[in-house]
Design a protein around this motif. Structure first.
Motif, PDB file in Angstrom:
ATOM      1  N   UNK A 244       0.815  -1.212   0.000  1.00  0.00           N
ATOM      2  CA  UNK A 244       0.000   0.000   0.000  1.00  0.00           C
ATOM      3  C   UNK A 244       0.848   1.260   0.000  1.00  0.00           C
ATOM      4  N   UNK A 245       1.975   1.218   0.678  1.00  0.00           N
ATOM      5  CA  UNK A 245       2.805   2.419   0.806  1.00  0.00           C
ATOM      6  C   UNK A 245       4.262   1.981   0.906  1.00  0.00           C
ATOM      7  N   UNK A 246       5.138   2.698   0.244  1.00  0.00           N
ATOM      8  CA  UNK A 246       6.565   2.422   0.319  1.00  0.00           C
ATOM      9  C   UNK A 246       7.260   3.646   0.896  1.00  0.00           C
ATOM     10  N   UNK A 247       8.036   3.441   1.952  1.00  0.00           N
ATOM     11  CA  UNK A 247       8.793   4.516   2.586  1.00  0.00           C
ATOM     12  C   UNK A 247      10.267   4.244   2.307  1.00  0.00           C
ATOM     13  N   UNK A 248      10.922   5.180   1.633  1.00  0.00           N
ATOM     14  CA  UNK A 248      12.335   5.020   1.298  1.00  0.00           C
ATOM     15  C   UNK A 248      13.143   5.813   2.321  1.00  0.00           C
ATOM     16  N   UNK A 249      14.037   5.130   2.998  1.00  0.00           N
ATOM     17  CA  UNK A 249      14.922   5.769   3.974  1.00  0.00           C
ATOM     18  C   UNK A 249      16.236   6.080   3.262  1.00  0.00           C
ATOM     19  N   UNK A 250      16.459   7.336   3.020  1.00  0.00           N
ATOM     20  CA  UNK A 250      17.647   7.764   2.275  1.00  0.00           C
ATOM     21  C   UNK A 250      18.871   7.753   3.189  1.00  0.00           C
ATOM     22  N   UNK A 251      19.977   7.318   2.629  1.00  0.00           N
ATOM     23  CA  UNK A 251      21.229   7.378   3.369  1.00  0.00           C
ATOM     24  C   UNK A 251      21.884   8.731   3.111  1.00  0.00           C
ATOM     25  N   UNK A 252      22.964   8.966   3.796  1.00  0.00           N
ATOM     26  CA  UNK A 252      23.666  10.236   3.651  1.00  0.00           C
ATOM     27  C   UNK A 252      24.262  10.356   2.247  1.00  0.00           C
ATOM     28  N   UNK A 253      24.298  11.573   1.738  1.00  0.00           N
ATOM     29  CA  UNK A 253      24.880  11.812   0.413  1.00  0.00           C
ATOM     30  C   UNK A 253      26.386  12.015   0.482  1.00  0.00           C
TER      31      UNK A 253
END
Length: 149
Positions: free
Chosen positions: A97-106
Protein backbone atom coordinates in the motif's frame (compact mmCIF):
# COMPACT_ATOMS: atom_id res chain seq x y z
CA UNK A 1 39.81 -4.83 77.10
CA UNK A 2 42.19 -4.94 80.09
CA UNK A 3 45.48 -6.79 79.73
CA UNK A 4 46.11 -10.02 81.59
CA UNK A 5 48.08 -9.82 84.83
CA UNK A 6 51.43 -11.54 85.16
CA UNK A 7 50.46 -15.17 85.74
CA UNK A 8 53.70 -15.97 87.61
CA UNK A 9 52.70 -13.60 90.42
CA UNK A 10 49.15 -14.99 90.91
CA UNK A 11 48.22 -17.62 93.47
CA UNK A 12 46.41 -20.79 92.33
CA UNK A 13 43.12 -19.45 93.75
CA UNK A 14 43.54 -16.18 91.80
CA UNK A 15 44.34 -18.16 88.64
CA UNK A 16 41.20 -20.26 89.13
CA UNK A 17 39.12 -17.09 89.58
CA UNK A 18 40.65 -15.58 86.44
CA UNK A 19 39.92 -18.75 84.46
CA UNK A 20 36.29 -18.72 85.68
CA UNK A 21 35.88 -15.06 84.71
CA UNK A 22 37.39 -15.65 81.26
CA UNK A 23 35.26 -18.76 80.81
CA UNK A 24 32.14 -16.73 81.67
CA UNK A 25 33.12 -14.10 79.08
CA UNK A 26 33.64 -16.83 76.46
CA UNK A 27 30.11 -18.14 77.13
CA UNK A 28 28.63 -14.62 76.92
CA UNK A 29 30.47 -13.89 73.67
CA UNK A 30 29.42 -17.24 72.19
CA UNK A 31 25.77 -16.53 73.02
CA UNK A 32 26.07 -13.03 71.56
CA UNK A 33 27.71 -14.38 68.38
CA UNK A 34 24.90 -16.94 68.00
CA UNK A 35 22.28 -14.16 68.25
CA UNK A 36 24.18 -12.03 65.72
CA UNK A 37 24.53 -14.97 63.29
CA UNK A 38 20.78 -15.58 63.42
CA UNK A 39 20.15 -11.88 62.76
CA UNK A 40 22.57 -11.93 59.80
CA UNK A 41 20.81 -15.01 58.39
CA UNK A 42 17.43 -13.28 58.74
CA UNK A 43 18.65 -10.10 57.03
CA UNK A 44 20.31 -12.04 54.19
CA UNK A 45 17.04 -13.91 53.73
CA UNK A 46 15.24 -10.60 53.33
CA UNK A 47 17.73 -9.51 50.68
CA UNK A 48 17.00 -12.58 48.57
CA UNK A 49 13.24 -11.97 48.57
CA UNK A 50 11.78 -10.49 45.41
CA UNK A 51 8.44 -10.50 43.65
CA UNK A 52 8.86 -14.03 42.27
CA UNK A 53 9.51 -15.79 45.57
CA UNK A 54 7.41 -13.74 47.99
CA UNK A 55 4.10 -11.93 48.19
CA UNK A 56 5.70 -8.62 47.19
CA UNK A 57 4.25 -6.93 44.10
CA UNK A 58 6.45 -6.72 40.99
CA UNK A 59 6.60 -2.93 41.25
CA UNK A 60 8.42 -3.17 44.59
CA UNK A 61 11.56 -4.58 42.95
CA UNK A 62 12.97 -1.19 42.05
CA UNK A 63 16.04 -1.21 39.85
CA UNK A 64 17.45 -4.44 41.20
CA UNK A 65 15.03 -6.82 39.56
CA UNK A 66 16.31 -10.33 38.96
CA UNK A 67 17.27 -11.28 35.44
CA UNK A 68 14.62 -13.34 33.69
CA UNK A 69 15.41 -17.03 33.71
CA UNK A 70 14.47 -19.38 30.92
CA UNK A 71 12.55 -22.49 31.93
CA UNK A 72 14.00 -24.31 28.94
CA UNK A 73 16.70 -26.87 29.63
CA UNK A 74 20.04 -25.86 28.17
CA UNK A 75 21.50 -27.76 25.24
CA UNK A 76 18.57 -30.06 24.46
CA UNK A 77 17.47 -28.42 21.22
CA UNK A 78 19.05 -25.65 19.16
CA UNK A 79 17.37 -22.29 18.75
CA UNK A 80 15.05 -21.75 15.79
CA UNK A 81 13.30 -24.30 13.62
CA UNK A 82 14.07 -27.91 14.31
CA UNK A 83 15.47 -30.29 11.64
CA UNK A 84 12.71 -31.71 9.45
CA UNK A 85 10.20 -28.97 10.28
CA UNK A 86 8.69 -27.22 7.27
CA UNK A 87 8.91 -23.56 8.15
CA UNK A 88 5.90 -21.29 7.88
CA UNK A 89 6.78 -17.63 7.92
CA UNK A 90 4.87 -14.49 7.09
CA UNK A 91 5.81 -13.93 3.47
CA UNK A 92 6.40 -10.52 1.95
CA UNK A 93 3.44 -9.22 0.02
CA UNK A 94 3.61 -8.28 -3.66
CA UNK A 95 0.86 -5.67 -3.20
CA UNK A 96 2.25 -2.91 -1.00
CA UNK A 97 0.00 0.00 0.00
CA UNK A 98 2.81 2.42 0.81
CA UNK A 99 6.56 2.42 0.32
CA UNK A 100 8.79 4.52 2.59
CA UNK A 101 12.33 5.02 1.30
CA UNK A 102 14.92 5.77 3.97
CA UNK A 103 17.65 7.76 2.27
CA UNK A 104 21.23 7.38 3.37
CA UNK A 105 23.67 10.24 3.65
CA UNK A 106 24.88 11.81 0.41
CA UNK A 107 28.33 12.54 1.89
CA UNK A 108 30.69 10.51 4.05
CA UNK A 109 30.53 11.62 7.68
CA UNK A 110 34.32 11.21 8.05
CA UNK A 111 35.94 12.55 4.86
CA UNK A 112 32.90 14.46 3.49
CA UNK A 113 33.35 12.94 0.02
CA UNK A 114 30.25 12.41 -2.09
CA UNK A 115 28.87 8.88 -1.94
CA UNK A 116 27.94 7.16 -5.21
CA UNK A 117 26.10 4.02 -6.22
CA UNK A 118 23.17 4.02 -3.82
CA UNK A 119 21.34 0.73 -3.82
CA UNK A 120 18.60 -0.93 -1.76
CA UNK A 121 20.35 -2.74 1.07
CA UNK A 122 17.34 -4.08 2.97
CA UNK A 123 13.63 -4.32 2.40
CA UNK A 124 11.32 -5.01 5.30
CA UNK A 125 7.56 -5.01 5.43
CA UNK A 126 5.38 -4.05 8.37
CA UNK A 127 1.88 -5.49 8.49
CA UNK A 128 -0.58 -3.32 10.38
CA UNK A 129 -4.17 -4.04 11.17
CA UNK A 130 -6.67 -1.33 10.26
CA UNK A 131 -7.86 0.78 13.20
CA UNK A 132 -10.95 -0.40 14.99
CA UNK A 133 -14.02 1.74 14.43
CA UNK A 134 -17.50 1.46 15.87
CA UNK A 135 -20.20 0.66 13.35
CA UNK A 136 -23.80 1.41 14.26
CA UNK A 137 -26.75 -0.25 12.57
CA UNK A 138 -30.38 0.80 12.91
CA UNK A 139 -32.94 -1.94 12.47
CA UNK A 140 -36.50 -0.89 11.63
CA UNK A 141 -39.54 -2.96 11.13
CA UNK A 142 -42.52 -1.34 9.38
CA UNK A 143 -45.91 -1.59 10.95
CA UNK A 144 -48.17 -4.09 9.11
CA UNK A 145 -51.53 -3.22 10.65
CA UNK A 146 -54.36 -2.12 8.30
CA UNK A 147 -56.07 1.13 9.01
CA UNK A 148 -59.72 1.79 8.12
CA UNK A 149 -60.62 4.95 6.23
Amino acid sequence: MPSLPDLDQLSPAQKDELIRALWQQVHEFTAHITVLQERIKQLEGQLTLHSRNSSRPPSSGGLRKPAPKSLRAAGKKPNGGQPGHSGNALRQSEHVDETIVHRSALHCSVCHEELHEHRIAKTRQVFELPPLAMRTQAHQQPCTSKSTT
